[in-house]
Design a protein around this motif. Structure first.
Motif, PDB file in Angstrom:
ATOM      1  N   TYR A  32      41.695  46.355  38.816  1.00 10.77           N
ATOM      2  CA  TYR A  32      41.077  45.241  39.524  1.00 10.77           C
ATOM      3  C   TYR A  32      39.776  45.643  40.204  1.00 10.77           C
ATOM      4  CZ  TYR A  32      45.460  42.780  38.906  1.00 10.77           C
ATOM      5  OH  TYR A  32      46.549  42.162  38.352  1.00 10.77           O
ATOM      6  N   THR A  33      38.764  44.849  39.992  1.00  6.64           N
ATOM      7  CA  THR A  33      37.586  44.879  40.851  1.00  6.64           C
ATOM      8  C   THR A  33      38.003  44.266  42.181  1.00  6.64           C
ATOM      9  OG1 THR A  33      36.088  44.630  38.971  1.00  6.64           O
ATOM     10  CG2 THR A  33      35.234  44.035  41.149  1.00  6.64           C
ATOM     11  N   GLY A  35      37.042  43.011  46.262  1.00  6.16           N
ATOM     12  CA  GLY A  35      35.972  42.548  47.123  1.00  6.16           C
ATOM     13  C   GLY A  35      36.477  42.169  48.499  1.00  6.16           C
ATOM     14  N   ALA A  50      31.834  44.625  47.539  1.00  7.76           N
ATOM     15  CA  ALA A  50      32.733  44.726  46.403  1.00  7.76           C
ATOM     16  C   ALA A  50      32.658  46.137  45.822  1.00  7.76           C
ATOM     17  CB  ALA A  50      32.389  43.693  45.338  1.00  7.76           C
ATOM     18  N   SER A  52      33.878  48.525  42.208  1.00  5.42           N
ATOM     19  CA  SER A  52      34.365  48.508  40.841  1.00  5.42           C
ATOM     20  C   SER A  52      35.727  49.189  40.741  1.00  5.42           C
ATOM     21  CB  SER A  52      33.369  49.192  39.914  1.00  5.42           C
ATOM     22  OG  SER A  52      33.168  50.544  40.304  1.00  5.42           O
ATOM     23  N   ARG A  53      36.338  49.106  39.579  1.00  5.16           N
ATOM     24  CA  ARG A  53      37.711  49.541  39.393  1.00  5.16           C
ATOM     25  C   ARG A  53      37.941  51.000  39.770  1.00  5.16           C
ATOM     26  NH1 ARG A  53      36.522  46.601  34.602  1.00  5.16           N
ATOM     27  NH2 ARG A  53      37.608  44.584  34.497  1.00  5.16           N
ATOM     28  N   THR A  58      29.257  49.855  43.842  1.00  9.94           N
ATOM     29  CA  THR A  58      29.519  49.045  45.031  1.00  9.94           C
ATOM     30  C   THR A  58      28.422  48.011  45.206  1.00  9.94           C
ATOM     31  OG1 THR A  58      28.374  50.643  46.452  1.00  9.94           O
ATOM     32  CG2 THR A  58      30.769  50.869  46.254  1.00  9.94           C
ATOM     33  N   SER A 102      34.884  42.442  35.508  1.00  9.00           N
ATOM     34  CA  SER A 102      33.908  43.299  36.189  1.00  9.00           C
ATOM     35  C   SER A 102      32.868  42.398  36.847  1.00  9.00           C
ATOM     36  CB  SER A 102      33.284  44.271  35.204  1.00  9.00           C
ATOM     37  OG  SER A 102      32.695  43.567  34.129  1.00  9.00           O
ATOM     38  N   ILE A 104      30.623  43.086  39.868  1.00  9.01           N
ATOM     39  CA  ILE A 104      31.006  43.168  41.271  1.00  9.01           C
ATOM     40  C   ILE A 104      30.184  42.241  42.154  1.00  9.01           C
ATOM     41  CG2 ILE A 104      31.912  45.510  41.077  1.00  9.01           C
ATOM     42  CD1 ILE A 104      29.342  46.507  42.376  1.00  9.01           C
ATOM     43  N   TYR A 109      36.630  35.316  42.160  1.00  9.45           N
ATOM     44  CA  TYR A 109      37.788  36.198  42.226  1.00  9.45           C
ATOM     45  C   TYR A 109      39.066  35.405  41.993  1.00  9.45           C
ATOM     46  CZ  TYR A 109      35.235  40.281  43.792  1.00  9.45           C
ATOM     47  OH  TYR A 109      34.404  41.366  43.845  1.00  9.45           O
TER      48      TYR A 109
END
Length: 122
Positions: A32-33, A35, A50, A52-53, A58, A102, A104, A109
Protein backbone atom coordinates in the motif's frame (compact mmCIF):
# COMPACT_ATOMS: atom_id res chain seq x y z
CA UNK A 1 -8.57 -4.70 2.54
CA UNK A 2 -6.63 -2.96 5.26
CA UNK A 3 -7.85 -1.46 8.52
CA UNK A 4 -6.13 1.69 9.71
CA UNK A 5 -5.99 3.14 13.23
CA UNK A 6 -4.34 6.47 14.00
CA UNK A 7 -2.85 7.54 17.31
CA UNK A 8 -0.63 10.27 18.69
CA UNK A 9 -2.78 13.33 18.30
CA UNK A 10 -3.30 15.85 21.06
CA UNK A 11 -2.88 19.42 22.21
CA UNK A 12 0.50 21.08 21.80
CA UNK A 13 1.81 24.61 21.98
CA UNK A 14 2.98 26.37 18.87
CA UNK A 15 6.55 25.36 18.03
CA UNK A 16 6.09 21.98 19.60
CA UNK A 17 6.16 18.50 18.10
CA UNK A 18 3.92 15.49 17.78
CA UNK A 19 4.36 12.11 16.15
CA UNK A 20 1.34 10.47 14.62
CA UNK A 21 1.24 6.74 14.10
CA UNK A 22 -1.03 4.67 11.92
CA UNK A 23 -1.21 0.95 12.54
CA UNK A 24 -2.48 -1.25 9.74
CA UNK A 25 -4.16 -4.62 10.00
CA UNK A 26 -5.20 -6.84 7.15
CA UNK A 27 -3.52 -7.52 3.87
CA UNK A 28 0.17 -6.99 3.22
CA UNK A 29 1.01 -3.50 4.40
CA UNK A 30 3.97 -3.14 2.06
CA UNK A 31 1.60 -3.33 -0.87
CA UNK A 32 0.00 0.00 0.00
CA UNK A 33 0.97 3.54 -0.76
CA UNK A 34 0.24 5.44 2.45
CA UNK A 35 -0.78 9.02 3.03
CA UNK A 36 -1.68 11.47 5.75
CA UNK A 37 -4.54 13.88 5.18
CA UNK A 38 -5.95 16.60 7.37
CA UNK A 39 -9.20 18.47 7.58
CA UNK A 40 -9.62 21.70 9.49
CA UNK A 41 -13.05 23.04 10.44
CA UNK A 42 -14.76 24.59 7.44
CA UNK A 43 -12.06 23.45 5.06
CA UNK A 44 -11.70 20.62 2.59
CA UNK A 45 -9.61 17.60 3.40
CA UNK A 46 -6.10 17.92 1.98
CA UNK A 47 -3.22 15.56 1.37
CA UNK A 48 -0.40 16.50 3.72
CA UNK A 49 2.16 13.82 2.98
CA UNK A 50 2.51 10.45 1.32
CA UNK A 51 5.04 7.64 1.04
CA UNK A 52 5.56 4.93 -1.52
CA UNK A 53 5.27 1.22 -0.77
CA UNK A 54 8.92 0.69 0.13
CA UNK A 55 9.45 4.21 1.41
CA UNK A 56 11.72 5.39 -1.38
CA UNK A 57 9.46 8.22 -2.52
CA UNK A 58 7.77 10.85 -0.39
CA UNK A 59 5.46 13.77 -1.01
CA UNK A 60 4.82 16.85 1.15
CA UNK A 61 2.31 19.62 0.79
CA UNK A 62 4.13 22.94 0.51
CA UNK A 63 3.09 24.31 3.89
CA UNK A 64 4.61 21.38 5.79
CA UNK A 65 7.85 20.93 3.87
CA UNK A 66 10.83 21.06 6.20
CA UNK A 67 8.61 20.60 9.27
CA UNK A 68 6.90 17.22 8.78
CA UNK A 69 8.52 13.89 8.02
CA UNK A 70 6.68 10.79 6.87
CA UNK A 71 8.16 7.34 7.35
CA UNK A 72 7.03 3.74 7.47
CA UNK A 73 8.08 0.49 9.04
CA UNK A 74 6.73 -2.34 6.94
CA UNK A 75 7.85 -4.90 9.51
CA UNK A 76 5.59 -3.21 12.06
CA UNK A 77 2.78 -2.39 9.62
CA UNK A 78 2.97 1.23 10.70
CA UNK A 79 3.32 4.62 9.05
CA UNK A 80 4.39 7.70 10.97
CA UNK A 81 4.13 11.44 10.62
CA UNK A 82 6.66 13.39 12.65
CA UNK A 83 5.43 16.96 12.98
CA UNK A 84 7.85 19.62 14.20
CA UNK A 85 7.59 23.38 14.54
CA UNK A 86 3.83 23.10 14.72
CA UNK A 87 1.72 26.13 13.99
CA UNK A 88 -1.88 26.95 14.96
CA UNK A 89 -2.82 26.56 11.29
CA UNK A 90 -1.81 22.88 11.52
CA UNK A 91 -4.82 22.32 13.77
CA UNK A 92 -7.03 19.70 12.14
CA UNK A 93 -8.20 16.13 12.26
CA UNK A 94 -5.45 14.02 10.72
CA UNK A 95 -6.37 10.92 8.77
CA UNK A 96 -4.26 8.01 7.68
CA UNK A 97 -5.09 6.55 4.28
CA UNK A 98 -3.90 3.75 2.05
CA UNK A 99 -4.21 2.72 -1.54
CA UNK A 100 -3.05 -0.13 -3.73
CA UNK A 101 -2.07 2.14 -6.60
CA UNK A 102 1.09 4.23 -6.87
CA UNK A 103 1.13 7.97 -7.60
CA UNK A 104 1.91 9.36 -4.17
CA UNK A 105 0.90 12.93 -5.06
CA UNK A 106 -2.59 11.83 -6.05
CA UNK A 107 -5.24 12.31 -3.37
CA UNK A 108 -7.36 9.34 -4.43
CA UNK A 109 -7.16 6.78 -1.64
CA UNK A 110 -9.19 3.63 -0.97
CA UNK A 111 -8.86 3.00 2.75
CA UNK A 112 -9.19 5.41 5.63
CA UNK A 113 -8.71 5.58 9.36
CA UNK A 114 -11.08 7.43 11.64
CA UNK A 115 -8.73 10.29 12.33
CA UNK A 116 -6.93 11.82 15.28
CA UNK A 117 -7.30 15.41 16.46
CA UNK A 118 -4.26 17.69 16.47
CA UNK A 119 -4.68 21.06 18.16
CA UNK A 120 -1.90 23.63 18.19
CA UNK A 121 -2.29 26.55 20.56
CA UNK A 122 -0.79 29.95 19.92
Amino acid sequence: QVQLVESGGGLVQGGGSLRLSCAAAGNTFSGYTMGWFRQAPGKERELVSAISRQGYLTYYEDSVKGRFTISRDNAKNTVYLQMNSLKPEDTAVYYCAGKTTSGIASDSYEYWGRGTQVTVSS
